[in-house]
Design an enzyme around this catalytic site. Structure first.
Site, short mmCIF file in Angstrom:
data_model
loop_
_atom_site.label_atom_id
_atom_site.label_comp_id
_atom_site.label_asym_id
_atom_site.label_seq_id
_atom_site.Cartn_x
_atom_site.Cartn_y
_atom_site.Cartn_z
N GLU A 193 -18.84 -54.01 7.40
CA GLU A 193 -18.46 -52.59 7.48
C GLU A 193 -16.95 -52.49 7.49
OE1 GLU A 193 -16.98 -51.15 10.38
OE2 GLU A 193 -17.78 -52.21 12.13
N ARG A 223 -18.72 -56.30 19.48
CA ARG A 223 -19.96 -56.32 18.69
C ARG A 223 -19.90 -55.36 17.50
NH1 ARG A 223 -23.51 -59.43 21.32
NH2 ARG A 223 -25.23 -58.80 19.97
N CYS A 256 -14.20 -58.70 4.57
CA CYS A 256 -14.11 -60.13 4.28
C CYS A 256 -13.06 -60.87 5.07
CB CYS A 256 -13.94 -60.36 2.78
SG CYS A 256 -12.35 -59.83 2.09
N HIS A 288 -10.58 -60.83 -2.65
CA HIS A 288 -11.73 -61.12 -1.78
C HIS A 288 -11.63 -62.53 -1.21
CE1 HIS A 288 -15.66 -61.37 -0.09
NE2 HIS A 288 -16.07 -62.28 -0.95
N ASP A 305 -19.66 -67.67 2.21
CA ASP A 305 -19.14 -66.30 2.21
C ASP A 305 -20.02 -65.46 3.14
OD1 ASP A 305 -18.10 -63.81 1.71
OD2 ASP A 305 -18.39 -63.86 -0.46
#
Length: 376
Positions: free
Chosen positions: A143, A168, A173, A213, A228
């Site tokens: 997210e 939490r 990435c 990324h 990943d």
């Protein structure tokens, strides 16, 4: 000179590589920083392994088998010696950083394992890597809500641990793979951070975007694996061999990695069609390199994270994705479920499907997302 004699209490550094010219360049730069350093080719190092060294840096051209044997031999004479794998363009800075900042950013392995619900072995094996990747993906959702709220993202280790482990939350990435990289290294894995150009959902003929990324290369017994945990809806659910172009089955789709230029094209098979996810460069990066990519993803006007609500979570049984107000649940085996959600439904999905705790100051963003609908 084949050994490093103590000099005014300075650490004694040995650099081991394949190319004498590269060794000379690296050792000259390290010496210019006032450090006691010598360079040896692999053959010379094998005959001089009883020397007194505090830090031994290996070039990437030194094979895993040779490195392991040299580490064993050097450790016998230097029980406190530390070992470092370097990449020639950054080798001097990596060595200097290792001397001046010898401890990597710590990560609480016990807290991490509790966070992902893992109580299995912690040896650097492919079985451990696979289990950790599966549990991480199921427990820590993808997210970028902070970006959508205009807060930016701090990818420093302390900030990531506080957010993803203690609070939490999920992340994107740089947070996800940055945390996973530190966890794997703490366990004893040989890990490099890489960068990829995302091709997923790009129209045919579109120019590839910049490489932004973050992914990981984990080398186990000489074999390179792609790991990943931060790609969202189509993230590989398991490590993938990087030295094979054959299709690789997972608990969900099949994947393959095809050599393309200097890198690897990662593809996923969906409904019998191979679709490109991203193009990975093999060049390892320093942690500091991701700061610029993170700024681009969090602040640049073209970043889709600034415009749309995105959340994803994958378990062995299903992929769950929230794009705008459209929730998609794609079982590993079975019919795909898609639902358009109102604001209350989005909050319930964030809580029940993605295991997040919606905050009061998210409500405006949630209502705007519900009113706008799903993006294409």
């Amino acid at each position: 000179m084949n050994t490093l004699a103590p000099s005014c209490g300075r650490p004694r550094i040995l650099v081991v590589g394949q190319d004498p010219q590269v060794l000379a360049l690296v050792t000259e730069e390290v010496a210019a920083c006032g450090l006691d350093v010598s360079g040896m080719t692999v053959g010379v190092a094998e005959t001089a392994s009883s020397g007194a060294f505090d830090l031994v840096a290996f070039g990437m051209g030194v094979s895993a088998e040779t490195r392991t044997e040299l580490e064993r031999m050097i450790s016998a004479a230097n029980p406190d010696a530390r070992f470092l794998r370097t990449y020639a363009p950054y080798a001097a800075s990596q060595i200097v950083a290792a001397v001046r900042q010898p401890q990597a950013s710590p990560v609480d392995i016990e807290a991490y394992c509790r966070r992902i619900g893992y109580d299995g072995p912690l040896e650097p094996t492919i079985e451990t890597l696979s289990a950790l990747q599966e549990r991480h993906l199921a427990a820590i959702p993808f997210e970028a809500i902070d970006v959508l709220l205009g807060r930016g993202v701090d990818i420093s280790p302390a900030a990531v641990d506080a957010k993803l482990i203690a609070a939490r939350r999920g992340g994107y990435c740089y947070e996800q793979n940055g945390l996973f990289k530190r966890v794997l290294r703490a366990i004893g894995f040989d890990v490099d951070g890489l960068v990829a150009s995302v091709l997923w959902m790009a129209p045919p003929g579109a120019p590839p975007p910049p490489r932004t990324h973050m992914v990981l290369r984990v080398t186990i017994e000489g074999a390179p694996w792609l790991a990943d945990v931060g790609f969202g809806s189509s993230v590989p659910p398991a490590p993938l061999r990087m030295d094979s172009s054959e299709p690789q089955p997972t608990s969900h789709e099949r994947y393959r990695l095809l050599p393309i230029g200097a890198g690897l094209l990662v593809q996923v098979e969906i409904a019998g069609e191979w679709r490109s996810l991203y193009d990975v460069s093999p060049e390892p990066l320093l942690d500091s390199h991701y700061e610029l990519f993170n700024w681009f993803a969090a602040a640049h006007e073209t970043s889709h994270f600034r415009r749309e609500l995105i959340a994803a979570r994958i378990t062995p049984d299903a992929r769950c994705t929230l794009l705008g107000n459209r929730l998609t649940i794609r079982p590993a085996h079975g019919e795909v479920e898609r639902r358009q959600l109102d604001a209350d439904g989005i909050e319930r999905a964030l809580a029940e499907v993605f295991h997040l705790s919606p905050q009061p100051d998210w409500r405006g963003m949630v209502e705007r997302t519900a009113a706008r609908g799903a993006f294409p």
